[in-house]
Design a protein around this motif. Structure first.
Motif, short mmCIF file in Angstrom:
data_model
loop_
_atom_site.label_atom_id
_atom_site.label_comp_id
_atom_site.label_asym_id
_atom_site.label_seq_id
_atom_site.Cartn_x
_atom_site.Cartn_y
_atom_site.Cartn_z
N GLY A 19 -8.78 13.11 -11.28
CA GLY A 19 -8.06 13.76 -10.19
C GLY A 19 -7.50 12.75 -9.22
N LEU A 20 -7.13 13.26 -8.06
CA LEU A 20 -6.56 12.44 -6.99
C LEU A 20 -7.63 12.17 -5.95
CD1 LEU A 20 -4.08 11.23 -5.52
CD2 LEU A 20 -3.70 13.51 -4.55
N VAL A 21 -7.75 10.91 -5.56
CA VAL A 21 -8.76 10.54 -4.57
C VAL A 21 -8.18 9.45 -3.68
CG1 VAL A 21 -9.82 8.83 -6.11
CG2 VAL A 21 -11.19 9.86 -4.29
N GLN A 22 -8.64 9.40 -2.45
CA GLN A 22 -8.18 8.37 -1.52
C GLN A 22 -8.92 7.06 -1.78
OE1 GLN A 22 -8.69 9.94 2.44
NE2 GLN A 22 -6.73 11.00 2.36
N PRO A 23 -8.31 5.96 -1.39
CA PRO A 23 -9.03 4.67 -1.51
C PRO A 23 -10.36 4.74 -0.80
CG PRO A 23 -6.73 4.32 -0.96
CD PRO A 23 -6.95 5.80 -0.86
N GLY A 24 -11.37 4.15 -1.43
CA GLY A 24 -12.71 4.21 -0.88
C GLY A 24 -13.51 5.41 -1.31
N GLY A 25 -12.87 6.36 -1.95
CA GLY A 25 -13.53 7.57 -2.37
C GLY A 25 -14.25 7.42 -3.70
N ASN A 70 -17.28 4.65 -7.59
CA ASN A 70 -17.34 4.59 -6.13
C ASN A 70 -16.40 3.51 -5.61
OD1 ASN A 70 -19.42 6.53 -6.20
ND2 ASN A 70 -20.99 4.95 -6.35
N SER A 71 -16.14 3.58 -4.33
CA SER A 71 -15.27 2.58 -3.66
C SER A 71 -13.98 2.37 -4.44
CB SER A 71 -16.02 1.26 -3.53
OG SER A 71 -17.22 1.41 -2.81
N ASP A 94 -7.41 1.11 -9.48
CA ASP A 94 -8.21 1.89 -10.43
C ASP A 94 -7.42 3.06 -11.01
OD1 ASP A 94 -11.01 1.40 -8.26
OD2 ASP A 94 -10.62 0.37 -10.15
N THR A 95 -6.23 3.28 -10.51
CA THR A 95 -5.40 4.35 -11.02
C THR A 95 -5.07 4.10 -12.49
OG1 THR A 95 -4.41 4.83 -8.88
CG2 THR A 95 -3.15 5.49 -10.82
N GLN A 126 -6.73 11.68 -16.19
CA GLN A 126 -5.99 10.88 -15.21
C GLN A 126 -6.79 10.72 -13.93
OE1 GLN A 126 -2.71 9.41 -15.35
NE2 GLN A 126 -3.42 8.47 -13.43
N VAL A 127 -6.87 9.49 -13.46
CA VAL A 127 -7.45 9.18 -12.15
C VAL A 127 -6.35 8.52 -11.33
CG1 VAL A 127 -9.11 7.77 -10.90
CG2 VAL A 127 -9.81 8.97 -12.99
N THR A 128 -6.09 9.09 -10.18
CA THR A 128 -5.07 8.55 -9.28
C THR A 128 -5.69 8.27 -7.94
OG1 THR A 128 -3.32 9.80 -10.39
CG2 THR A 128 -2.83 8.92 -8.21
N VAL A 129 -5.59 7.03 -7.51
CA VAL A 129 -6.10 6.63 -6.20
C VAL A 129 -4.90 6.41 -5.30
CG1 VAL A 129 -7.55 5.03 -4.91
CG2 VAL A 129 -8.07 5.54 -7.32
#
Length: 118
Positions: free
Chosen positions: A10-16, A84-85, A90-91, A113-116
């Motif tokens: 999914g979509l996550v903010q930096p540091g998440g 983590n972090s 990492d996208t 898909q991982v989107t940072v």
């Protein structure tokens, strides 16, 4: 029928954080080393983390060491990747792979898909 099904991207903010899971079926899960890879457009798929058949030994790419943790549950036939972090870099599309010892057979999941992004 062999299946590896990833979930949790999914979509996550930096540091998440995100936790990816990979559910296996159709083969003898505990015979296989389980690995996670990731791929971005135009680049080769790169190894991220791996865990031995009994879960006793884990290895990580330098880029994720200390931030990602791989684990497996042989009863549930799943392998997980706790991330983590998270960083922008990492996208990627993340894949799980089952690999027989000796390398004579291997299976891949379809990817998640991982989107940072902020």
């Amino acid at each position: 029928q062999v299946q590896l099904v990833e979930s949790g991207g999914g979509l996550v903010q930096p540091g998440g954080s995100l936790r990816l899971s990979c559910a296996a079926s159709g083969f003898t899960f505990h015979y296989y080393v389980m690995k996670w890879y990731r791929q971005t457009p135009g680049k080769e798929r790169e190894f991220i983390a791996g865990v031995t058949r009994d879960g006793g030994v884990k290895k990580y790419a330098e880029s994720v060491k200390g931030r990602f943790t791989v684990s497996r549950d042989n009863r549930r036939k799943t392998v997980s990747l706790q991330m983590n972090s998270l960083k922008f870099e990492d996208t990627a599309v993340y894949y799980c792979k089952a690999e027989a010892v000796g390398g004579n057979s291997a299976y891949w999941g379809q990817g998640t898909q991982v989107t940072v992004a902020s």
